[in-house]
Design a protein around this motif. Structure first.
Motif, short mmCIF file in Angstrom:
data_model
loop_
_atom_site.label_atom_id
_atom_site.label_comp_id
_atom_site.label_asym_id
_atom_site.label_seq_id
_atom_site.Cartn_x
_atom_site.Cartn_y
_atom_site.Cartn_z
N LEU A 63 0.86 -1.19 0.00
CA LEU A 63 0.00 0.00 0.00
C LEU A 63 0.89 1.23 0.00
CD1 LEU A 63 -2.60 -0.95 2.80
CD2 LEU A 63 -3.00 -0.97 0.34
N ASN A 64 0.42 2.33 -0.56
CA ASN A 64 1.18 3.57 -0.57
C ASN A 64 1.25 4.23 0.80
OD1 ASN A 64 1.64 3.35 -3.31
ND2 ASN A 64 -0.20 4.51 -3.83
N ARG A 65 0.17 4.11 1.55
CA ARG A 65 0.09 4.73 2.88
C ARG A 65 -0.87 3.95 3.74
NH1 ARG A 65 -4.73 7.32 3.05
NH2 ARG A 65 -5.66 7.84 1.08
N LEU A 66 -0.82 4.19 5.05
CA LEU A 66 -1.75 3.53 5.95
C LEU A 66 -3.16 4.06 5.69
CD1 LEU A 66 0.20 3.42 9.32
CD2 LEU A 66 -0.41 1.51 7.85
N PRO A 67 -4.10 3.17 5.51
CA PRO A 67 -5.46 3.62 5.20
C PRO A 67 -6.21 4.13 6.43
CG PRO A 67 -5.39 1.24 5.35
CD PRO A 67 -3.97 1.72 5.51
N GLU A 68 -7.16 4.99 6.17
CA GLU A 68 -8.09 5.48 7.20
C GLU A 68 -9.50 5.34 6.67
OE1 GLU A 68 -7.05 9.55 7.95
OE2 GLU A 68 -5.53 8.99 9.43
N ASP A 69 -10.46 5.27 7.59
CA ASP A 69 -11.85 5.24 7.15
C ASP A 69 -12.30 6.66 6.84
OD1 ASP A 69 -12.51 6.48 9.60
OD2 ASP A 69 -13.16 4.62 10.53
N PRO A 70 -13.48 6.84 6.26
CA PRO A 70 -13.95 8.18 5.88
C PRO A 70 -14.13 9.14 7.05
CG PRO A 70 -15.19 6.53 4.69
CD PRO A 70 -14.37 5.80 5.72
N TRP A 71 -14.13 8.62 8.29
CA TRP A 71 -14.26 9.46 9.47
C TRP A 71 -12.89 9.87 10.01
CZ3 TRP A 71 -17.14 4.97 8.76
CH2 TRP A 71 -18.49 5.18 8.46
N GLY A 72 -11.81 9.45 9.32
CA GLY A 72 -10.46 9.84 9.72
C GLY A 72 -9.82 8.92 10.74
N ASN A 73 -10.42 7.77 11.00
CA ASN A 73 -9.87 6.82 11.97
C ASN A 73 -9.10 5.71 11.26
OD1 ASN A 73 -11.27 8.11 14.15
ND2 ASN A 73 -13.12 7.14 13.41
N PRO A 74 -8.02 5.22 11.86
CA PRO A 74 -7.28 4.13 11.21
C PRO A 74 -8.09 2.83 11.25
CG PRO A 74 -6.39 4.57 13.39
CD PRO A 74 -7.43 5.62 13.13
N PHE A 75 -7.87 1.97 10.25
CA PHE A 75 -8.49 0.66 10.27
C PHE A 75 -7.84 -0.19 11.36
CE2 PHE A 75 -9.41 1.37 5.58
CZ PHE A 75 -10.76 1.62 5.80
N GLN A 76 -8.62 -1.10 11.90
CA GLN A 76 -8.15 -1.99 12.95
C GLN A 76 -7.80 -3.34 12.34
OE1 GLN A 76 -7.98 -0.57 16.16
NE2 GLN A 76 -8.46 1.19 14.87
N TYR A 77 -6.72 -3.95 12.86
CA TYR A 77 -6.27 -5.24 12.34
C TYR A 77 -5.83 -6.12 13.50
CZ TYR A 77 -3.14 -8.64 10.13
OH TYR A 77 -2.52 -9.79 9.73
N VAL A 78 -6.33 -7.35 13.52
CA VAL A 78 -5.96 -8.32 14.55
C VAL A 78 -5.73 -9.66 13.86
CG1 VAL A 78 -6.68 -9.52 16.66
CG2 VAL A 78 -7.36 -7.14 16.29
N TYR A 79 -4.56 -10.26 14.15
CA TYR A 79 -4.24 -11.58 13.60
C TYR A 79 -3.80 -12.49 14.73
CZ TYR A 79 -1.99 -15.33 11.05
OH TYR A 79 -1.65 -16.56 10.58
N PRO A 80 -4.35 -13.66 14.86
CA PRO A 80 -5.43 -14.25 14.07
C PRO A 80 -6.77 -13.64 14.45
CG PRO A 80 -4.76 -15.77 15.79
CD PRO A 80 -3.82 -14.59 15.87
N GLY A 81 -7.73 -13.82 13.57
CA GLY A 81 -9.04 -13.22 13.77
C GLY A 81 -9.93 -14.02 14.71
N SER A 82 -11.07 -13.48 14.98
CA SER A 82 -12.06 -14.14 15.83
C SER A 82 -13.16 -14.75 14.97
CB SER A 82 -12.66 -13.13 16.81
OG SER A 82 -13.29 -12.08 16.10
N SER A 83 -13.97 -15.57 15.55
CA SER A 83 -15.13 -16.16 14.88
C SER A 83 -14.76 -16.90 13.59
CB SER A 83 -16.19 -15.10 14.57
OG SER A 83 -16.57 -14.42 15.74
N GLY A 84 -13.60 -17.56 13.59
CA GLY A 84 -13.20 -18.36 12.44
C GLY A 84 -12.62 -17.57 11.28
N ARG A 85 -12.42 -16.27 11.45
CA ARG A 85 -11.83 -15.45 10.39
C ARG A 85 -10.31 -15.63 10.38
NH1 ARG A 85 -15.09 -10.88 12.76
NH2 ARG A 85 -16.94 -10.70 11.48
N LYS A 86 -9.68 -15.47 9.21
CA LYS A 86 -8.22 -15.50 9.11
C LYS A 86 -7.63 -14.35 9.94
CE LYS A 86 -8.85 -15.15 4.66
NZ LYS A 86 -8.70 -14.97 3.23
N TYR A 87 -8.26 -13.20 9.84
CA TYR A 87 -7.84 -12.00 10.59
C TYR A 87 -9.08 -11.12 10.74
CZ TYR A 87 -7.66 -10.48 5.74
OH TYR A 87 -7.97 -10.24 4.42
N ASP A 88 -9.03 -10.20 11.67
CA ASP A 88 -10.08 -9.21 11.82
C ASP A 88 -9.57 -7.91 11.22
OD1 ASP A 88 -11.82 -10.91 13.14
OD2 ASP A 88 -11.17 -10.30 15.13
N LEU A 89 -10.30 -7.39 10.27
CA LEU A 89 -10.00 -6.12 9.63
C LEU A 89 -11.29 -5.32 9.65
CD1 LEU A 89 -8.06 -4.31 7.98
CD2 LEU A 89 -8.87 -5.52 5.93
#
Length: 141
Positions: A94-120
């Protein structure tokens, strides 16, 4: 007797002008009721598209390195090469760290919960965990 000018006068009558103004008012009301509140819906749609783009970058990272970045490395591992990365393209994933339209950074957790590979996910409009409506967290599926 003088002859009168019997030419018809050009212009609009007061009633014609009032009808046009009324029609414009009705049209403005219809447009405004359909547009108001759509900005929040557009932000949610934009967030989902951005999450999908970041998820694609995470999958490319995994293809190159045979694992996803750790929670500690976070999404920064897609922009700058972490020590654990075997392969890293020039310019990053990626060129830069992404943010949501409200200006907050996206959250990332590895490994994910509820059977997900990761939580994004995005924290939504309020920038806090949980919430309802526009404040609800938006997860990448």
């Amino acid at each position: 007797m003088k002859a009168r000018n019997l030419r018809p006068q050009s212009g609009f009558t007061l009633i014609e002008v009032m009808v046009v103004v009324a029609i414009l008012g009705i049209l403005a009301t219809i447009v405004m009721t359909n547009v108001i509140g759509k900005d929040d819906q557009a932000r949610v749609t934009t967030t989902k598209a951005s999450l999908a783009s970041v998820a694609n970058a995470l999958d490319l990272y995994k293809l190159d390195n045979h694992k996803y970045p750790t929670t500690d490395e976070g999404l920064g591992a897609l922009v700058e090469k972490p020590a654990s990365a075997k392969t890293f393209p020039d310019g990053g994933y990626l060129n830069r760290l992404p943010e949501d339209p409200w200006g907050n950074p996206f959250q990332y957790v590895y490994p994910g919960s509820s059977g997900r590979k990761y939580d994004l996910y995005s924290l939504g409009a309020d920038g806090a965990e949980g919430g309802e409506g526009n404040d609800a967290d938006i997860f990448h599926d």
